[in-house]
Design a protein around this motif. Sequence first.
Motif, PDB file in Angstrom:
ATOM      1  N   ASP A  23       0.823  -1.205   0.000  1.00 36.46           N
ATOM      2  CA  ASP A  23       0.000   0.000   0.000  1.00 36.46           C
ATOM      3  C   ASP A  23       0.860   1.259   0.000  1.00 36.46           C
ATOM      4  O   ASP A  23       2.090   1.195   0.064  1.00 36.46           O
ATOM      5  CB  ASP A  23      -0.913  -0.007   1.230  1.00 36.46           C
ATOM      6  N   MET A  24       0.193   2.406  -0.057  1.00 37.41           N
ATOM      7  CA  MET A  24       0.894   3.682  -0.134  1.00 37.41           C
ATOM      8  C   MET A  24       1.679   3.981   1.137  1.00 37.41           C
ATOM      9  O   MET A  24       1.230   3.694   2.248  1.00 37.41           O
ATOM     10  CB  MET A  24      -0.104   4.815  -0.383  1.00 37.41           C
ATOM     11  N   VAL A  25       2.857   4.539   0.959  1.00 40.04           N
ATOM     12  CA  VAL A  25       3.636   5.100   2.055  1.00 40.04           C
ATOM     13  C   VAL A  25       3.570   6.611   1.910  1.00 40.04           C
ATOM     14  O   VAL A  25       3.900   7.156   0.852  1.00 40.04           O
ATOM     15  CB  VAL A  25       5.106   4.630   2.012  1.00 40.04           C
ATOM     16  N   LEU A  26       3.112   7.292   2.951  1.00 43.14           N
ATOM     17  CA  LEU A  26       2.936   8.744   2.897  1.00 43.14           C
ATOM     18  C   LEU A  26       3.700   9.392   4.044  1.00 43.14           C
ATOM     19  O   LEU A  26       3.493   9.054   5.207  1.00 43.14           O
ATOM     20  CB  LEU A  26       1.454   9.104   2.995  1.00 43.14           C
ATOM     21  N   ILE A  27       4.601  10.293   3.705  1.00 44.35           N
ATOM     22  CA  ILE A  27       5.341  11.068   4.700  1.00 44.35           C
ATOM     23  C   ILE A  27       4.846  12.500   4.602  1.00 44.35           C
ATOM     24  O   ILE A  27       5.053  13.167   3.584  1.00 44.35           O
ATOM     25  CB  ILE A  27       6.867  11.004   4.473  1.00 44.35           C
ATOM     26  N   LYS A  28       4.186  12.965   5.658  1.00 40.51           N
ATOM     27  CA  LYS A  28       3.553  14.278   5.644  1.00 40.51           C
ATOM     28  C   LYS A  28       4.395  15.315   6.386  1.00 40.51           C
ATOM     29  O   LYS A  28       5.217  14.983   7.239  1.00 40.51           O
ATOM     30  CB  LYS A  28       2.179  14.203   6.323  1.00 40.51           C
ATOM     31  N   ASP A  29       4.133  16.562   6.060  1.00 42.69           N
ATOM     32  CA  ASP A  29       4.632  17.708   6.841  1.00 42.69           C
ATOM     33  C   ASP A  29       6.149  17.697   7.027  1.00 42.69           C
ATOM     34  O   ASP A  29       6.654  17.866   8.135  1.00 42.69           O
ATOM     35  CB  ASP A  29       3.948  17.749   8.209  1.00 42.69           C
ATOM     36  N   ILE A  30       6.871  17.495   5.938  1.00 45.61           N
ATOM     37  CA  ILE A  30       8.332  17.594   5.991  1.00 45.61           C
ATOM     38  C   ILE A  30       8.694  19.077   5.859  1.00 45.61           C
ATOM     39  O   ILE A  30       8.661  19.642   4.765  1.00 45.61           O
ATOM     40  CB  ILE A  30       8.988  16.777   4.862  1.00 45.61           C
ATOM     41  N   HIS A  40       5.018  17.030   1.178  1.00 48.63           N
ATOM     42  CA  HIS A  40       4.301  15.786   1.473  1.00 48.63           C
ATOM     43  C   HIS A  40       4.634  14.811   0.344  1.00 48.63           C
ATOM     44  O   HIS A  40       4.436  15.137  -0.829  1.00 48.63           O
ATOM     45  CB  HIS A  40       2.803  16.032   1.542  1.00 48.63           C
ATOM     46  N   VAL A  41       5.146  13.654   0.695  1.00 50.55           N
ATOM     47  CA  VAL A  41       5.630  12.699  -0.307  1.00 50.55           C
ATOM     48  C   VAL A  41       4.974  11.335  -0.082  1.00 50.55           C
ATOM     49  O   VAL A  41       5.019  10.787   1.022  1.00 50.55           O
ATOM     50  CB  VAL A  41       7.162  12.541  -0.230  1.00 50.55           C
ATOM     51  N   GLY A  42       4.377  10.811  -1.137  1.00 53.74           N
ATOM     52  CA  GLY A  42       3.808   9.468  -1.083  1.00 53.74           C
ATOM     53  C   GLY A  42       4.366   8.615  -2.208  1.00 53.74           C
ATOM     54  O   GLY A  42       4.713   9.133  -3.272  1.00 53.74           O
ATOM     55  N   TYR A  43       4.492   7.315  -1.964  1.00 49.42           N
ATOM     56  CA  TYR A  43       4.900   6.418  -3.043  1.00 49.42           C
ATOM     57  C   TYR A  43       4.276   5.049  -2.840  1.00 49.42           C
ATOM     58  O   TYR A  43       3.906   4.670  -1.718  1.00 49.42           O
ATOM     59  CB  TYR A  43       6.419   6.320  -3.162  1.00 49.42           C
ATOM     60  N   LEU A  44       4.130   4.324  -3.933  1.00 50.19           N
ATOM     61  CA  LEU A  44       3.591   2.962  -3.923  1.00 50.19           C
ATOM     62  C   LEU A  44       4.754   1.985  -4.071  1.00 50.19           C
ATOM     63  O   LEU A  44       5.384   1.933  -5.125  1.00 50.19           O
ATOM     64  CB  LEU A  44       2.594   2.776  -5.067  1.00 50.19           C
ATOM     65  N   PRO A  45       5.092   1.238  -3.024  1.00 53.95           N
ATOM     66  CA  PRO A  45       6.252   0.339  -3.076  1.00 53.95           C
ATOM     67  C   PRO A  45       6.118  -0.707  -4.176  1.00 53.95           C
ATOM     68  O   PRO A  45       5.020  -1.137  -4.536  1.00 53.95           O
ATOM     69  CB  PRO A  45       6.238  -0.328  -1.692  1.00 53.95           C
ATOM     70  N   ASN A  46       7.272  -1.098  -4.684  1.00 55.69           N
ATOM     71  CA  ASN A  46       7.326  -2.148  -5.698  1.00 55.69           C
ATOM     72  C   ASN A  46       8.259  -3.257  -5.203  1.00 55.69           C
ATOM     73  O   ASN A  46       9.266  -3.570  -5.821  1.00 55.69           O
ATOM     74  CB  ASN A  46       7.831  -1.574  -7.024  1.00 55.69           C
ATOM     75  N   GLY A  47       7.923  -3.795  -4.034  1.00 52.88           N
ATOM     76  CA  GLY A  47       8.714  -4.884  -3.460  1.00 52.88           C
ATOM     77  C   GLY A  47       9.718  -4.449  -2.420  1.00 52.88           C
ATOM     78  O   GLY A  47      10.323  -5.295  -1.754  1.00 52.88           O
ATOM     79  N   ARG A  61      -6.753   9.456  -3.650  1.00 55.25           N
ATOM     80  CA  ARG A  61      -6.453   8.803  -2.368  1.00 55.25           C
ATOM     81  C   ARG A  61      -5.300   9.504  -1.662  1.00 55.25           C
ATOM     82  O   ARG A  61      -5.314   9.685  -0.444  1.00 55.25           O
ATOM     83  CB  ARG A  61      -6.115   7.328  -2.610  1.00 55.25           C
ATOM     84  N   PHE A  62      -4.276   9.892  -2.429  1.00 49.02           N
ATOM     85  CA  PHE A  62      -3.153  10.624  -1.857  1.00 49.02           C
ATOM     86  C   PHE A  62      -3.645  11.917  -1.208  1.00 49.02           C
ATOM     87  O   PHE A  62      -3.303  12.224  -0.056  1.00 49.02           O
ATOM     88  CB  PHE A  62      -2.130  10.929  -2.960  1.00 49.02           C
ATOM     89  N   MET A  63      -4.451  12.682  -1.922  1.00 46.75           N
ATOM     90  CA  MET A  63      -4.943  13.949  -1.393  1.00 46.75           C
ATOM     91  C   MET A  63      -5.876  13.733  -0.204  1.00 46.75           C
ATOM     92  O   MET A  63      -5.855  14.504   0.758  1.00 46.75           O
ATOM     93  CB  MET A  63      -5.664  14.732  -2.491  1.00 46.75           C
ATOM     94  N   THR A  64      -6.686  12.678  -0.254  1.00 43.65           N
ATOM     95  CA  THR A  64      -7.590  12.381   0.841  1.00 43.65           C
ATOM     96  C   THR A  64      -6.831  12.021   2.114  1.00 43.65           C
ATOM     97  O   THR A  64      -7.126  12.520   3.206  1.00 43.65           O
ATOM     98  CB  THR A  64      -8.554  11.236   0.460  1.00 43.65           C
ATOM     99  N   LEU A  71      -3.814  12.823   2.773  1.00 39.19           N
ATOM    100  CA  LEU A  71      -3.042  14.004   3.176  1.00 39.19           C
ATOM    101  C   LEU A  71      -3.895  14.967   3.977  1.00 39.19           C
ATOM    102  O   LEU A  71      -3.461  15.479   5.019  1.00 39.19           O
ATOM    103  CB  LEU A  71      -2.499  14.682   1.920  1.00 39.19           C
ATOM    104  N   ARG A  72      -5.112  15.192   3.531  1.00 42.33           N
ATOM    105  CA  ARG A  72      -5.959  16.184   4.176  1.00 42.33           C
ATOM    106  C   ARG A  72      -6.717  15.639   5.377  1.00 42.33           C
ATOM    107  O   ARG A  72      -7.038  16.383   6.296  1.00 42.33           O
ATOM    108  CB  ARG A  72      -6.966  16.739   3.157  1.00 42.33           C
ATOM    109  N   SER A  73      -7.008  14.336   5.375  1.00 45.29           N
ATOM    110  CA  SER A  73      -7.794  13.775   6.482  1.00 45.29           C
ATOM    111  C   SER A  73      -6.943  13.260   7.612  1.00 45.29           C
ATOM    112  O   SER A  73      -7.392  13.133   8.737  1.00 45.29           O
ATOM    113  CB  SER A  73      -8.674  12.630   5.958  1.00 45.29           C
ATOM    114  N   GLY A  74      -5.689  12.912   7.304  1.00 39.28           N
ATOM    115  CA  GLY A  74      -4.809  12.335   8.326  1.00 39.28           C
ATOM    116  C   GLY A  74      -5.110  10.861   8.565  1.00 39.28           C
ATOM    117  O   GLY A  74      -4.595  10.259   9.500  1.00 39.28           O
ATOM    118  N   SER A  75      -5.961  10.244   7.692  1.00 41.46           N
ATOM    119  CA  SER A  75      -6.306   8.840   7.864  1.00 41.46           C
ATOM    120  C   SER A  75      -5.124   7.955   7.551  1.00 41.46           C
ATOM    121  O   SER A  75      -4.362   8.254   6.651  1.00 41.46           O
ATOM    122  CB  SER A  75      -7.464   8.482   6.936  1.00 41.46           C
TER     123      SER A  75
END
Length: 203
Positions: free
Chosen positions: A79-86, A104-111, A194-197, A199-203
């Motif tokens: 699933d997505m890895v999201l690092i917020k508020d750098i 704010h940086v997100g990425y989808l791992p590939n293994g 999903r990234f924006m959601t 990011l903004r919701s903190g979920s």
Amino acid sequence: MNKHIADTKNNDVIRPTQAEAEAAVKTLLLWLGEDTSREGLIETPKRVAKAYKELFSGYQQSPEEELGTVFEEVAGYKDMVLIKDISFFSHCEHHMVPIIGKAHVGYLPNGSVVGLSKIARVVDMFAHRLQTQESMTAQIAHSIQNILKPLGVAVLIEAEHMCMAMRGIRKQGSTTLTTTFTDAFETDIANQVRFMTMLRSGS
């Protein structure tokens, strides 16, 4: 006569010596109408040159060095890895005044995944160069994509530019947002949403 020093990261760039940098600062002070012999300014050229070496240390770093180590034991996590508020500060390449903001940086791992601090270090590395916000956003995203080769990368930067707040139009509090999406984020709008959601919701 002072000899120029070749830049260790870019052989096409010839860097002045420390003494030449200090002389340039002194010239600017004189141009402003200051008395460079007064007590408060005698050491200023040396201090400014030292500060610039720190503020623009990103030129001596590379994303390959920062992102060189990954972890492949991720227990099947996809699933997505999201690092917020750098938080970061940079300098506008047009006026050399501060840019202050958060990435704010997100990425989808590939293994494999990378240490979270490494993402923050990449942001910090590009911030410690003369920048435009648009370029910095793209540089972060494409470096992570090209080196880690995840399924996709999403980067959002929000920042205040002192070239707007301190000079020119002089509007404080105005924030600029920029985004860059690669691969799965670029081609699939659902991933962007999903990234924006997240990011903004903190979920």
